[in-house]
Design a protein around this motif. Structure first.
Motif, mmCIF file in Angstrom:
data_model
loop_
_atom_site.group_PDB
_atom_site.id
_atom_site.type_symbol
_atom_site.label_atom_id
_atom_site.label_comp_id
_atom_site.label_asym_id
_atom_site.label_seq_id
_atom_site.Cartn_x
_atom_site.Cartn_y
_atom_site.Cartn_z
ATOM 1 N N ASN A 96 -8.582 -6.685 4.284
ATOM 2 C CA ASN A 96 -7.214 -6.173 4.368
ATOM 3 C C ASN A 96 -6.205 -7.191 3.853
ATOM 4 O OD1 ASN A 96 -7.588 -3.577 5.270
ATOM 5 N ND2 ASN A 96 -7.534 -4.127 7.427
ATOM 6 N N THR A 143 -4.672 1.381 8.228
ATOM 7 C CA THR A 143 -4.739 1.636 6.785
ATOM 8 C C THR A 143 -5.005 3.092 6.452
ATOM 9 O OG1 THR A 143 -5.623 -0.606 6.527
ATOM 10 C CG2 THR A 143 -5.762 0.843 4.619
ATOM 11 N N PRO A 166 -7.101 0.278 -1.175
ATOM 12 C CA PRO A 166 -6.883 0.334 0.285
ATOM 13 C C PRO A 166 -7.979 1.100 1.019
ATOM 14 C CG PRO A 166 -4.850 0.847 -0.890
ATOM 15 C CD PRO A 166 -5.955 0.846 -1.911
ATOM 16 N N THR A 203 -11.109 -0.398 3.887
ATOM 17 C CA THR A 203 -11.305 0.212 5.204
ATOM 18 C C THR A 203 -12.723 0.722 5.407
ATOM 19 O OG1 THR A 203 -9.002 0.941 5.068
ATOM 20 C CG2 THR A 203 -10.334 1.891 6.814
ATOM 21 N N VAL A 259 0.836 -1.204 0.000
ATOM 22 C CA VAL A 259 0.000 0.000 0.000
ATOM 23 C C VAL A 259 0.870 1.253 0.000
ATOM 24 C CG1 VAL A 259 -1.638 1.356 1.379
ATOM 25 C CG2 VAL A 259 -1.988 -1.106 1.086
#
Length: 445
Positions: free
Chosen positions: A276, A155, A302, A306, A66
């Protein structure tokens, strides 16, 4: 036999591993329940070890992937204002799909009535963890220590720091060019590491499924069969109607191709039950297989893992109706509208909270005055539904990524329409792991 195995596609290998694990789990459960040799050395030994190692290496790569991917994508932007449009469009689409998901769930549940006549009572109490307010979440997006954020796997904080760092590299200009090349090389290495891990997937998936179906309480599923299939049906409708519909309506892309290319990521998400942990596979799917540019996918995927919780929203919608019917509590139209608003906003407000699905459900039930102990009624089937919810969530992340990329001119339609795009990158020849360009075999067409 080994040669034929190596010639199979990754999808086929993962599917074989999944089915093999499922069948072995059920077989050992029915024939050898409580047998110390089977439980200690196979289920809690080999299966547990294989599955957990696979999950751990997937999680291992999430933070570096990420970070490098977002920095690489951000520092290559010519116009930083694109980030504002990108973020606004992505957030709007995620909230829209979540609102549609919970509305669809409650409509189907009210139509079928899975809790009517149940007259269920539960002595079990459920205590939900306290969810942070939206203000606290917004403040918490900014890390005081980025290294600590990476170590804890936060994240949202990683996304914010990566974007700011990427903008700084772009603003620095020529002196920062070595950093641009470094992060570009790191990003390629991370994607190759994803490919390496994916080649281990069939064995990890087999371990995870074997242990799950040995220990899962099937009787709980049978006792709540109507609730189970209503949630499952709405999850499927969300994919076929909402995601495929929006994809066709907003981009003109073929949804059938999209679903075919999602197979690998779908099975990974189903096996791991973690959005995730599936980030590396989802990123690899939308970039190499669907042609979305890194500038878009490194941000949307990403972020989606979340805050995009459509699968959880569907569970909340059906569970709210089910619990209200099971306890004989009448909900007015205003109550249902409140559920839609609360669950949609809670998908952002509870980001990163452990047990997020049940925390969000507790918030929704409290909002409309339903007993929290109703959650105990559905917890028995939640584990299996959680696997499907996760697969639906990452499908939504991928659909939104394709829509945003197409709208921003960052989707290669030739790659998207090529049904075999990215398949070559899925395989690694461990006998020739570092072949120079001059040594690569020439293929005749």
């Amino acid at each position: 036999m080994m040669k034929r195995w190596s010639q199979l596609s990754l999808t086929a290998k993962v599917l074989i591993g999944m089915v093999a694990g499922l069948l072995m789990g059920l077989l050992f459960r029915n024939l050898f329940t409580g047998h110390p040799l089977i439980e200690d050395y196979l289920i809690n030994g080999l299966f547990h070890m294989t599955g957990q190692i696979f999950l751990t290496v997937l999680k291992m790569i999430v933070v570096p992937l990420v970070f490098t991917s977002i920095v690489c994508g951000t520092c290559s932007l010519k116009d930083i204002t694109i980030l504002g449009r990108l973020g606004g469009m992505t957030l709007a689409l995620y909230l829209l799909t979540t609102a549609i998901a919970i509305s669809l769930a409650m409509s189907v549940a009210l139509l079928i009535g899975p809790g009517k006549g149940a007259n269920l009572e539960s002595a079990a109490n459920f205590v939900a963890g306290e969810a942070p307010s939206l203000v606290d979440v917004l403040i918490g997006m900014f890390p005081s220590n980025p290294i600590s954020a990476m170590a804890s796997g936060n994240t949202l904080q990683i996304i914010v720091f990566s974007i700011l760092f990427g903008i700084a590299i772009a603003a620095a200009g020529k002196p920062a060019q070595p950093l641009v090349k470094l992060f570009s090389a790191l990003n390629e290495a991370m994607l190759k590491l994803v490919t390496l891990i994916m080649n281990l997937a069939p064995y990890g998936v087999m371990g995870l499924m074997g242990k799950l179906f040995y220990s899962i309480d099937l009787s709980a599923i049978f006792s709540l069969v109507e609730y189970f299939f209503v949630v499952l049906g709405v999850l499927i409708l969300q994919v076929l109607i909402t995601y495929c519909g929006l994809l066709k309506l907003l981009t003109g892309l073929n949804p059938r191709i999209f679903l075919k290319k999602m197979r690998d990521a779908f099975m990974f998400a189903f096996s791991t039950a973690s959005s995730n942990a599936t980030i590396p596979v989802t990123l690899e799917t939308v970039t190499r297989r669907m042609g979305a540019c890194n500038q878009v996918s490194s941000f949307t995927v990403p972020l989606g893992s979340t805050i995009n919780m459509d699968g959880t929203a569907i569970m909340q919608g059906v569970a709210t109706v089910f619990i209200a019917q099971a306890f004989g509590i009448h909900l007015a139209f205003n109550d249902y509208m409140m559920v839609i608003v609360t669950a949609t906003l809670a998908s952002i407000g509870t980001a990163g909270v452990p047990g997020v699905g049940l925390v969000m459900l507790a918030m929704v039930l409290q909002q409309v005055g339903l007993p929290l102990e109703g959650i105990a009624l559905i917890m028995g089937v939640d584990r299996l539904l959680d696997m499907v919810r996760t697969a639906v969530n990452i499908t939504g992340d991928s659909a939104v990524t394709c829509i945003v990329a197409k709208q921003q001119g960052g989707l290669n339609t030739d790659i998207y329409n090529d049904i075999h795009a990215g398949e070559r990158e899925e395989h690694i020849d461990f006998h020739k792991i570092n072949i120079g360009e001059q040594d690569r075999p020439v293929t005749n067409h």
